[in-house]
Design an enzyme around this catalytic site. Structure first.
Site, short mmCIF file in Angstrom:
data_model
loop_
_atom_site.label_atom_id
_atom_site.label_comp_id
_atom_site.label_asym_id
_atom_site.label_seq_id
_atom_site.Cartn_x
_atom_site.Cartn_y
_atom_site.Cartn_z
N LYS A 1 -71.49 41.62 -28.73
CA LYS A 1 -71.45 41.47 -27.26
C LYS A 1 -72.67 40.04 -26.86
CE LYS A 1 -73.97 44.77 -23.98
NZ LYS A 1 -73.94 46.07 -24.28
N SER B 1 -72.31 49.55 -21.00
CA SER B 1 -72.65 48.28 -21.20
C SER B 1 -71.54 47.55 -21.50
CB SER B 1 -73.72 48.02 -20.54
OG SER B 1 -74.85 47.75 -21.73
N SER C 1 -74.25 52.84 -24.45
CA SER C 1 -74.34 51.85 -23.76
C SER C 1 -73.06 50.81 -25.17
CB SER C 1 -74.50 50.13 -23.51
OG SER C 1 -75.15 50.81 -21.88
#
Length: 374
Positions: free
Chosen positions: A30, A106, A130
């Site tokens: 990420k 997310s 997330s």
């Protein structure tokens, strides 16, 4: 090498590709974690001019040293502050198994590169669901280790009392392998004399029904009274901490409106609210520990409703309540895992499993009782 492409991410979720390390186990990361030579932009054009990172985040360095190969950085809900994964600026990745549904946020890109088969595993972060939210939406396995169990050095934002580095896989064997390479494979087996507890009545009846059918007769029902208060307390804390981290970006014209609005709300959180949230944290953590001593594992739906379509999720703020069964375990700091458990009307259902602190490896092993690789 360090220029972020301003066009949308690849359908799989990459925003930058690389080839670092020579191991056989491939992973993506990420874009809130530092990769040496690449900027960390957290999926935000407001951070377009961020400089290349000088060194790898500690967890990336650990994985590379343990024989893994990094293939690229993945997109996310801007500044890791949203649950849909929709990002008009840096791109919204395609939920490959359920393309009409949100990828979840997310850590959207990290979930989708795993679901598409592009890598063996992917790193995400989980401050309020997330990792587990996108895993549930994309039909993959998502693990949030206990708070502090995986280093956050080199992770944006630098300070958080909730955030955990976690990861996505397509099967539990790979989850166990990643834990082993991070040195988290030494947990003792679960006590077989303990009967896991299922927390019922928290989701749509059809979701509970599907999960109970999957679990069979070897569970007992239980309640966790502090769950809703823990969700609310987690919202106060993430709001306050993200205001501290990102308030300087609120006036940036490239910041997406929903993220700007949520960051700005953090300024309204008072010291009294924070003190109350910390009291809830202490009480809820004890409540979870007590129930785990009695049952060994807590089982509950990952989401209280089915994942929304991209059209249904046009208002990102309306989707925040989808994390109300995930966020509490960020507050308490317990390890939590989500696994695919079936479908209803073409939308995935996921089971969440929570274990005692320090029991990540035991949690992954225990989950094999209910997980069946697609």
């Amino acid at each position: 090498m360090s220029k972020l492409n301003r066009i949308p991410c690849t359908p799989q979720g990459y925003i930058a590709t690389c080839a670092i390390g020579d191991g056989s186990l491939t992973f993506a990361v990420k874009d809130t974690l530092d990769v040496a030579g690449y900027p960390t932009r957290a999926g935000s054009l407001a951070l377009e001019n961020a400089p290349p990172a000088a060194r790898h985040a500690r967890v990336i360095a650990q994985l590379l040293a343990a024989g893994c190969r990094l293939t690229g950085k993945t997109t996310l809900h801007e500044l890791a502050f949203g649950v849909t994964g929709i990002n008009p600026g840096a791109g919204t990745p395609v939920n490959s198994l359920y393309p009409h549904l949100i990828p979840g946020g997310s850590s959207s890109g990290s979930a989708t590169v795993v679901a598409s088969g592009s890598v063996d595993f992917a790193i995400g972060t989980d401050t309020g669901g997330s990792v587990r939210m996108p895993a549930a939406c994309c039909g993959v396995v998502g693990l949030k280790p206990g708070f502090g169990r995986v280093s956050r050095a080199g992770v944006l934002p630098a300070a958080s009392s909730l955030d955990c580095v976690g990861f996505f896989t397509r099967d539990l064997a790979t989850s166990g392998e990643v834990l082993a390479r991070l040195g988290l494979d030494d947990a003792a087996p679960q006590n077989p004399a303990l009967t896991p507890a299922f927390l019922s009545g928290l989701a749509l009846p059809e979701i509970d029904s599907l999960l109970l059918k999957r679990l069979g007769d070897d569970v007992e029902t239980a309640v966790l009274p502090g769950l809703e208060a823990a969700h609310e307390a987690g919202l106060y804390l993430i709001g306050h901490e993200n205001w501290q981290a990102f308030s300087g970006l609120c006036d940036h014209p490239a910041l997406l409106p929903d993220v700007r609005q949520r960051i700005a709300r953090g300024a309204e959180i008072t010291p009294q609210m924070l003190a109350q949230a910390e009291a809830v944290r202490a009480n809820f953590s004890r409540e979870v520990d007590t129930l785990l001593e009695r049952h060994g594992l807590l089982l509950l739906p990952a989401l209280p409703a089915l994942p929304p379509t991209l059209e249904e999720a046009r208002d990102p703020l309306a989707a925040v309540t989808l994390t109300r069964l995930l966020r509490p375990f960020n507050l308490s700091g317990h390890p939590a895992l989500t696994i695919p458990a079936g479908e209803i009307d073409g939308r995935p259902v996921a089971l969440q499993i929570v274990a005692a602190k320090g029991q990540e490896a035991a949690l992954v092993r225990a989950a094999g009782r209910w997980f069946h690789h697609r």
